[in-house]
Design a protein around this motif. Structure first.
Motif: not given
Length: 425
Positions: A309-320, A224-231
């Motif tokens: 919709x709830x979290x503004x994030x999604x598990x990587x496997x669920x994204x696929x 869950x570090x991806x938002x911090x890498x994005x910014x």
């Protein structure tokens, strides 16, 4: 030099910030600047951005500086401030999107016209996007595995500490920060301070188990570090350098670099097929809307979309799983899904978001363009007890696992849950 402006964009930190470090070494006075561009809506990321800027301002003030905030066109506002100071140079962190490349070209041209120095520094990626070229020719790598091999052996620059002192001109009005408004999604708070603590916890307790757990949907064992890498609240280079015994995690950081070098060479990655395959897409607004709202009738897909919709994030496997369902089962244009993800994901950036969507759609960098992900098999393998599905679809709390996997096989369906949009047999 007397004064250098450091224009912050997607690099909201003080640790391992080459442009900031160079400015502090080269000039007596340094002006950290962020320009709020009304032409780039913040959307769901606005609150996270506001918190990140507030944290950055605090870090700079601890070092005697400040974060100057202006609103308008970033190039025009930077040049206006440079003339007011006056400044002798503008430093930035180089980025790769079409918008970023246009901004850097314009800024370089304006600096030259006003006889100021302009310098672009690394920092957004681990290896600079233009540093690696295929031996057989071409300006970038089109396939990941050869890139991974060369990337892994590439010498890294030094990880830089935060500057001890930032001297800002006296009397300079800092300007108001944007208001965070409503609380950002509960999983995340913006800023380098939070990011570095999350990184410490991840590296101390979790990174060694990443290979075994990152596909576990219910276990939620990704960084869950991806938002911090994005910014840019975290340096990807520092994160990699500290990820001992985390080769599988580092491989994911390499994927991020890979898509950045693809985007630098193909900046229309968010608009055009990277590798056109002649697909014919269905124009089905009702199906697309049902997918966006988590009403497809396929529980693993709907759970992922409800998480987004709830979290503004999604598990990587669920994204696929969710993206493959849209383009492979519903035959809806990948751009529809990619834009929805980009709008809602806190970690949504052009390179990773659109690069991954094109990979799934078969128009991107996948060497198997006809790859299809079966959502039922994915659910059975990565959510065997249905825990992830029930977490985001509470209406299925009392439904047996077998029925959750294959509701279309039950003659009566699931009461209160939609029938599948397409056959899954």
């Amino acid at each position: 030099m007397d004064t250098v402006i450091v224009l912050f964009n997607r690099d909201l930190r003080v640790h391992d910030h080459p442009a900031l470090a160079a400015a502090c070494a080269d000039a007596w006075r340094v002006v950290p600047l962020f320009v709020i561009d009304p032409g780039v809506p913040g959307g769901h990321r606005a609150g996270f951005l506001a918190e990140s800027l507030d944290d950055l301002r605090g870090s700079l003030r601890e070092r005697g500086g400040d974060l100057v905030v202006r609103q308008g066109d970033p190039v025009a506002e930077t040049l206006r401030l440079a003339r007011e100071l006056p400044a002798q140079a503008v430093y930035v962190s180089a980025d790769v999107s079409a918008l970023a490349q246009r901004r850097e070209r314009r800024l370089a041209e304006e600096c030259e016209r006003h006889r100021m120095e302009f310098r672009a520094f690394p920092g957004v990626t681990i290896v600079p996007p233009d540093a690696l070229r295929p031996s057989g020719g071409g300006d970038h790598y089109r396939v990941f595995t050869p890139y991974w091999r060369v990337w892994s052996g590439q010498r890294r620059r030094e990880v830089l500490g935060a500057p001890a002192k930032v001297r800002i001109p006296e009397g300079l009005e800092a300007g108001p920060l944007p208001v965070a408004g409503h609380e950002p999604h509960g999983l995340f708070r913006g800023g380098e301070t939070v990011a570095r603590e999350r990184m410490r916890q991840w590296l101390k307790y979790c990174v060694e188990d990443y290979a075994d757990g990152h596909d576990d949907l219910a276990g939620n064992r990704t960084s869950k570090l991806s938002p911090y890498l994005r910014f840019g609240c975290l340096s990807p280079l520092e994160l990699e350098s500290l990820s001992e015994n985390g080769d599988d995690f580092v491989r994911q950081l390499c994927w991020r670099d890979f898509f950045h070098q693809v985007t630098r060479a193909f900046p229309r990655i968010n608009r055009d097929d990277y590798r056109p395959q002649g697909q014919e897409w269905r124009d089905d607004e009702d199906a697309a809307q049902a997918w966006k709202e988590g009403r497809t009738g396929v529980p693993i897909v709907d759970a992922g979309m409800r998480q987004l919709l709830a979290e503004g994030w999604m598990h990587n496997r669920a994204r696929m799983v969710t993206s493959s369902f849209l383009v492979r089962r519903l035959r809806v244009d990948w751009r529809v899904g990619a834009e929805h993800f980009f709008d809602l994901l806190l970690d949504g950036d052009v390179s990773n978001n659109y690069g991954n969507w094109q990979w799934v759609a078969g128009t991107g960098n996948d060497t198997r363009p006809n790859r299809i992900v079966n959502p039922v098999r994915q659910a059975r393998r990565f959510d065997p007890e249905g825990e992830y599905i029930r977490r985001y679809l509470p209406e299925l709390d009392a439904v047996p696992v077998k029925m959750i996997y294959e509701p279309w096989r039950m003659s009566t369906g699931i009461r209160g849950y939609p029938a599948p949009l397409v056959s899954m047999d």
